[in-house]
Design a protein around this motif. Sequence first.
Motif, PDB file in Angstrom:
ATOM      1  N   LEU A 333       0.855  -1.179   0.000  1.00 32.17           N
ATOM      2  CA  LEU A 333       0.000   0.000   0.000  1.00 32.17           C
ATOM      3  C   LEU A 333       0.894   1.233   0.000  1.00 32.17           C
ATOM      4  O   LEU A 333       1.786   1.351   0.837  1.00 32.17           O
ATOM      5  CB  LEU A 333      -0.870   0.004   1.263  1.00 32.17           C
ATOM      6  N   ARG A 334       0.666   2.148  -0.982  1.00 42.31           N
ATOM      7  CA  ARG A 334       1.391   3.415  -0.929  1.00 42.31           C
ATOM      8  C   ARG A 334       0.506   4.425  -0.215  1.00 42.31           C
ATOM      9  O   ARG A 334      -0.603   4.692  -0.661  1.00 42.31           O
ATOM     10  CB  ARG A 334       1.752   3.906  -2.331  1.00 42.31           C
ATOM     11  N   THR A 335       1.009   4.953   0.915  1.00 41.81           N
ATOM     12  CA  THR A 335       0.197   5.876   1.709  1.00 41.81           C
ATOM     13  C   THR A 335       0.206   7.259   1.066  1.00 41.81           C
ATOM     14  O   THR A 335       0.946   7.521   0.109  1.00 41.81           O
ATOM     15  CB  THR A 335       0.730   5.998   3.150  1.00 41.81           C
ATOM     16  N   ALA A 336      -0.610   8.137   1.640  1.00 47.70           N
ATOM     17  CA  ALA A 336      -0.755   9.488   1.098  1.00 47.70           C
ATOM     18  C   ALA A 336       0.586  10.219   1.042  1.00 47.70           C
ATOM     19  O   ALA A 336       0.770  11.127   0.240  1.00 47.70           O
ATOM     20  CB  ALA A 336      -1.743  10.267   1.961  1.00 47.70           C
ATOM     21  N   PHE A 337       1.533   9.836   1.917  1.00 46.18           N
ATOM     22  CA  PHE A 337       2.812  10.550   1.972  1.00 46.18           C
ATOM     23  C   PHE A 337       3.899   9.836   1.195  1.00 46.18           C
ATOM     24  O   PHE A 337       5.076  10.162   1.302  1.00 46.18           O
ATOM     25  CB  PHE A 337       3.257  10.751   3.421  1.00 46.18           C
ATOM     26  N   GLY A 338       3.521   8.792   0.463  1.00 45.40           N
ATOM     27  CA  GLY A 338       4.491   8.129  -0.386  1.00 45.40           C
ATOM     28  C   GLY A 338       5.229   6.977   0.273  1.00 45.40           C
ATOM     29  O   GLY A 338       6.010   6.306  -0.383  1.00 45.40           O
ATOM     30  N   ALA A 339       5.005   6.754   1.564  1.00 43.54           N
ATOM     31  CA  ALA A 339       5.622   5.597   2.203  1.00 43.54           C
ATOM     32  C   ALA A 339       4.893   4.339   1.725  1.00 43.54           C
ATOM     33  O   ALA A 339       3.694   4.375   1.450  1.00 43.54           O
ATOM     34  CB  ALA A 339       5.543   5.725   3.718  1.00 43.54           C
ATOM     35  N   VAL A 340       5.630   3.250   1.599  1.00 38.85           N
ATOM     36  CA  VAL A 340       5.031   1.998   1.130  1.00 38.85           C
ATOM     37  C   VAL A 340       5.101   0.975   2.243  1.00 38.85           C
ATOM     38  O   VAL A 340       6.139   0.791   2.878  1.00 38.85           O
ATOM     39  CB  VAL A 340       5.782   1.469  -0.119  1.00 38.85           C
ATOM     40  N   ARG A 341       3.962   0.336   2.508  1.00 37.26           N
ATOM     41  CA  ARG A 341       3.949  -0.720   3.513  1.00 37.26           C
ATOM     42  C   ARG A 341       3.106  -1.870   3.000  1.00 37.26           C
ATOM     43  O   ARG A 341       2.378  -1.737   2.009  1.00 37.26           O
ATOM     44  CB  ARG A 341       3.381  -0.189   4.825  1.00 37.26           C
ATOM     45  N   ALA A 342       3.207  -3.010   3.682  1.00 39.63           N
ATOM     46  CA  ALA A 342       2.415  -4.153   3.260  1.00 39.63           C
ATOM     47  C   ALA A 342       0.966  -3.965   3.674  1.00 39.63           C
ATOM     48  O   ALA A 342       0.672  -3.355   4.696  1.00 39.63           O
ATOM     49  CB  ALA A 342       2.982  -5.425   3.880  1.00 39.63           C
ATOM     50  N   LEU A 343       0.069  -4.463   2.853  1.00 37.41           N
ATOM     51  CA  LEU A 343      -1.353  -4.485   3.187  1.00 37.41           C
ATOM     52  C   LEU A 343      -1.683  -5.943   3.451  1.00 37.41           C
ATOM     53  O   LEU A 343      -1.794  -6.747   2.527  1.00 37.41           O
ATOM     54  CB  LEU A 343      -2.168  -3.921   2.020  1.00 37.41           C
ATOM     55  N   GLU A 344      -1.817  -6.267   4.734  1.00 38.67           N
ATOM     56  CA  GLU A 344      -1.899  -7.672   5.135  1.00 38.67           C
ATOM     57  C   GLU A 344      -3.331  -8.178   5.149  1.00 38.67           C
ATOM     58  O   GLU A 344      -4.275  -7.399   5.188  1.00 38.67           O
ATOM     59  CB  GLU A 344      -1.322  -7.814   6.551  1.00 38.67           C
ATOM     60  N   LEU A 345      -3.450  -9.502   5.172  1.00 34.60           N
ATOM     61  CA  LEU A 345      -4.748 -10.103   5.470  1.00 34.60           C
ATOM     62  C   LEU A 345      -5.124  -9.729   6.892  1.00 34.60           C
ATOM     63  O   LEU A 345      -4.279  -9.597   7.764  1.00 34.60           O
ATOM     64  CB  LEU A 345      -4.643 -11.622   5.411  1.00 34.60           C
ATOM     65  N   LEU A 346      -6.401  -9.589   7.108  1.00 36.71           N
ATOM     66  CA  LEU A 346      -6.879  -9.243   8.433  1.00 36.71           C
ATOM     67  C   LEU A 346      -6.722 -10.427   9.377  1.00 36.71           C
ATOM     68  O   LEU A 346      -6.975 -11.555   9.001  1.00 36.71           O
ATOM     69  CB  LEU A 346      -8.359  -8.880   8.313  1.00 36.71           C
ATOM     70  N   ALA A 347      -6.320 -10.126  10.610  1.00 36.63           N
ATOM     71  CA  ALA A 347      -6.257 -11.168  11.627  1.00 36.63           C
ATOM     72  C   ALA A 347      -7.615 -11.256  12.301  1.00 36.63           C
ATOM     73  O   ALA A 347      -8.093 -10.292  12.864  1.00 36.63           O
ATOM     74  CB  ALA A 347      -5.183 -10.840  12.646  1.00 36.63           C
ATOM     75  N   GLY A 348      -8.234 -12.411  12.251  1.00 29.77           N
ATOM     76  CA  GLY A 348      -9.505 -12.589  12.948  1.00 29.77           C
ATOM     77  C   GLY A 348     -10.606 -11.737  12.351  1.00 29.77           C
ATOM     78  O   GLY A 348     -10.558 -11.335  11.206  1.00 29.77           O
ATOM     79  N   ALA A 349     -11.618 -11.468  13.160  1.00 27.38           N
ATOM     80  CA  ALA A 349     -12.799 -10.779  12.653  1.00 27.38           C
ATOM     81  C   ALA A 349     -12.712  -9.302  12.952  1.00 27.38           C
ATOM     82  O   ALA A 349     -12.458  -8.897  14.068  1.00 27.38           O
ATOM     83  CB  ALA A 349     -14.048 -11.352  13.305  1.00 27.38           C
ATOM     84  N   GLN A 350     -12.900  -8.462  11.913  1.00 25.87           N
ATOM     85  CA  GLN A 350     -12.999  -7.041  12.187  1.00 25.87           C
ATOM     86  C   GLN A 350     -14.423  -6.721  12.633  1.00 25.87           C
ATOM     87  O   GLN A 350     -14.640  -6.072  13.636  1.00 25.87           O
ATOM     88  CB  GLN A 350     -12.627  -6.242  10.935  1.00 25.87           C
ATOM     89  N   LEU A 351     -15.377  -7.168  11.874  1.00 22.86           N
ATOM     90  CA  LEU A 351     -16.782  -6.935  12.197  1.00 22.86           C
ATOM     91  C   LEU A 351     -17.513  -8.265  12.080  1.00 22.86           C
ATOM     92  O   LEU A 351     -17.781  -8.717  10.982  1.00 22.86           O
ATOM     93  CB  LEU A 351     -17.401  -5.960  11.198  1.00 22.86           C
ATOM     94  N   PRO A 352     -17.836  -8.895  13.199  1.00 25.28           N
ATOM     95  CA  PRO A 352     -18.543 -10.163  13.073  1.00 25.28           C
ATOM     96  C   PRO A 352     -19.967  -9.976  12.538  1.00 25.28           C
ATOM     97  O   PRO A 352     -20.587  -8.944  12.743  1.00 25.28           O
ATOM     98  CB  PRO A 352     -18.553 -10.720  14.494  1.00 25.28           C
ATOM     99  N   ARG A 353     -20.457 -10.967  11.852  1.00 26.38           N
ATOM    100  CA  ARG A 353     -21.853 -11.057  11.375  1.00 26.38           C
ATOM    101  C   ARG A 353     -22.274  -9.854  10.559  1.00 26.38           C
ATOM    102  O   ARG A 353     -23.275  -9.211  10.811  1.00 26.38           O
ATOM    103  CB  ARG A 353     -22.792 -11.294  12.551  1.00 26.38           C
ATOM    104  N   ILE A 354     -21.453  -9.570   9.551  1.00 28.75           N
ATOM    105  CA  ILE A 354     -21.731  -8.441   8.688  1.00 28.75           C
ATOM    106  C   ILE A 354     -22.530  -8.887   7.465  1.00 28.75           C
ATOM    107  O   ILE A 354     -23.089  -8.084   6.749  1.00 28.75           O
ATOM    108  CB  ILE A 354     -20.392  -7.762   8.291  1.00 28.75           C
ATOM    109  N   CYS A 355     -22.558 -10.200   7.207  1.00 32.69           N
ATOM    110  CA  CYS A 355     -23.328 -10.706   6.062  1.00 32.69           C
ATOM    111  C   CYS A 355     -23.837 -12.105   6.350  1.00 32.69           C
ATOM    112  O   CYS A 355     -23.610 -12.626   7.423  1.00 32.69           O
ATOM    113  CB  CYS A 355     -22.479 -10.700   4.783  1.00 32.69           C
TER     114      CYS A 355
END
Lengths: 355, 369
Positions: A333-355
């Motif tokens: 992921l390139r952030t707004a300031f030009g730094a680049v970092r990894a965009l990882e898979l989410l660990a566990g549930a961010q929002l349970p029962r969303i669908c």
Amino acid sequence: MSDANRNRPAPASACPPPSPKHSAIVLGHGGGGRLTADLVREVFMPALSNPILDRLNDSAEVTIGARGLLFTTDAFVVSPLRFPGGDIGSLAVNGTINDLAVAGGEPLGLSAAFILEEGFPIAELRLIVQSMRKAADQAGVGVIAADTKVVERGKADGLFITTSGIGLAAAESQLGPGEIRAGDAVLVSGPIGDHGVAVMSAREGLEFETTVVSDSAPLHDLVAAMLRGGGAIRCMRDPTRGGVATVVNELAKSAGAEILIEETAAPVRDGVRAACEILGLDPLYVACEGRLVAIVADADADRVLAAMRRHPLGADARRIGGVVRMGTPRVLLRTAFGAVRALELLAGAQLPRIC
Amino acid sequence: MRFLDEFRDAAAVRALLDRIRGAITRPWTIMEVCGGQTHTIVRYGLDELLPAALTLAHGPGCPVCVTPIEMIDSAIELARRPGVILCSFGDMLRVPGSSADLFDARAAGADVRIVYSPLDALALARRAPASQVVFFAVGFETTAPATAMAVHEARRRGVGNFSVICAHVRVPPAIEAILAAPENRVQGFLAAGHVCTITGIDEYRPIAEKFRAPIVVTGFEPVDLLQGVAMCVAQLEAGRAEVENQYARSVRKDGNLAAKRLLDEVFTVIGRRWRGLDTLPNSALALNDRHADYDAIRRFGVAPPIAREPSECRAGEVLRGLLTPPACPAFGKSCTPERPLGAPMVSAEGACAAYFRAGRSAAEAAAAK
């Protein structure tokens, strides 16, 4: 960095060793991230593995005669049952249509299975089933098979719906992560995170006022328009649980591709941004139910984008990144300031029962 | 979005980076106290953009991370009792105790619920009079007033089935402990803006003077943090050691007087062991004598657990700014957010989770410096 301290045992800093974690299901197993992947790999695949399932696609493709037939199934446990912009009924129809659509399929018919809890109001059920009918009519698809089961009070949370769908695979197009090439563009069909925020805004204990409504919608018509418009579309996914970040990670992994996403390019509504700020969420991980991510040949990206924008469900389509190279599967992921970092898979549930 | 975009503005960020590059003449180590600040730094990659002479050490300002393991064990024990509904913030439920976390207790049948405010737990108690609702209260001075309000309201309304496990902690004693440690290398601090919104800034002056270390009260957005760094570097270069307020749009000198009155009414200041930092005098808040009947540990007679703390996890060094997360041998290997060894890998404010979520491996961290 503290080289001097590296080999010294930490005084009161110790933490427990890993307990033999997760002998039982935790909510994170349903989050669509790493824990879900663990569960699929460790429990489901060893028992159910076969060449079609092993592809882990949104829809399975079987060939009958000369035509490919697509088949998919999806369970819906969203809480609350009704939320701004939709309900579990319309969601169950659109969700399954979309799994067929992103595989390039033309939906032929749906089945629906209802698990009802003793005491659930029939008036409420009637509204939800009517909503299913409306969504199915709008999509031009019928619910052609159904089943009902009832469980004792307390054994289910009101209502769960499982829908399955069959569709015809597109005659010519070859869609799949295997088609992804270096230099390809990553497109998204509209603003992200609307569905997740709409559901959270209606959830007990968290009610907040927002103008955001779920984006729940059937995507097969948009997909058909994209395919008609020509251009090399490599692969599509609908970013539901786990959002855009999760599907892009899945695609990177399946294709063995390094994908770079531009953080500032992803369209996010102000209401979604505001809610994500309050809830501490990243919109890139929040579910959509009426958007798709498409990977297309760079030379055809503008053409496909134009086709998307001519369709109401793709009016705000944007290019959000590209395939940097093939080889190491990862997402940056390139952030707004030009730094680049990894965009990882989410660990566990961010929002349970969303669908 | 107003009040947000201004503080994430790329041009402002570049200007501040230039200012810092222009001001710095030798190596300095600055600690950002709060885990929320750490997450912004790592999420936006600010540490990569800062000059190599400047080292940012990540501080202990993650309340979930410093909550002693025996309190987590006590919460799990209470949650397992019939008739008890245990509520806390989401992060707290995933922090490993000696042998399990609160989500495991829930999977095994305990009634454990996520709340977003202590007042939600109080409302739950009023809706469920047949149950005992226990709120596991964690947080620095920022969240303590909400707990105080819940206890105050419980007393005023005569809600007898509500109680709290009070794990609230205070920032200044932790800063003092870090500066006083013989291995300390931190020369200046970015103090936590939200904490100071409640407490004001006067408590920090004696610390800055005693240890000759500048303390800049700082906000949480990229522009805030870089402005805080610029102010801190300017002080260090000039040999000054003052308390300055970068986060003036939120922090007043005297803090929030109503919130402070409420803290005084309900809590008393005690010493407590912090996970990773040993026992710190005057570092924690406990219910005072007048409100002791709302203390869940006392109400239910929870025996002090014998906590098991083996040593593969280096969270203590991370919390004291001595170790960056990717330098921990367990980081990303035996310790991940799904299977955390220590609390900093769990919490939304934990430094290890910040690095992990931003996909920062040891190699990348090394390359960034």
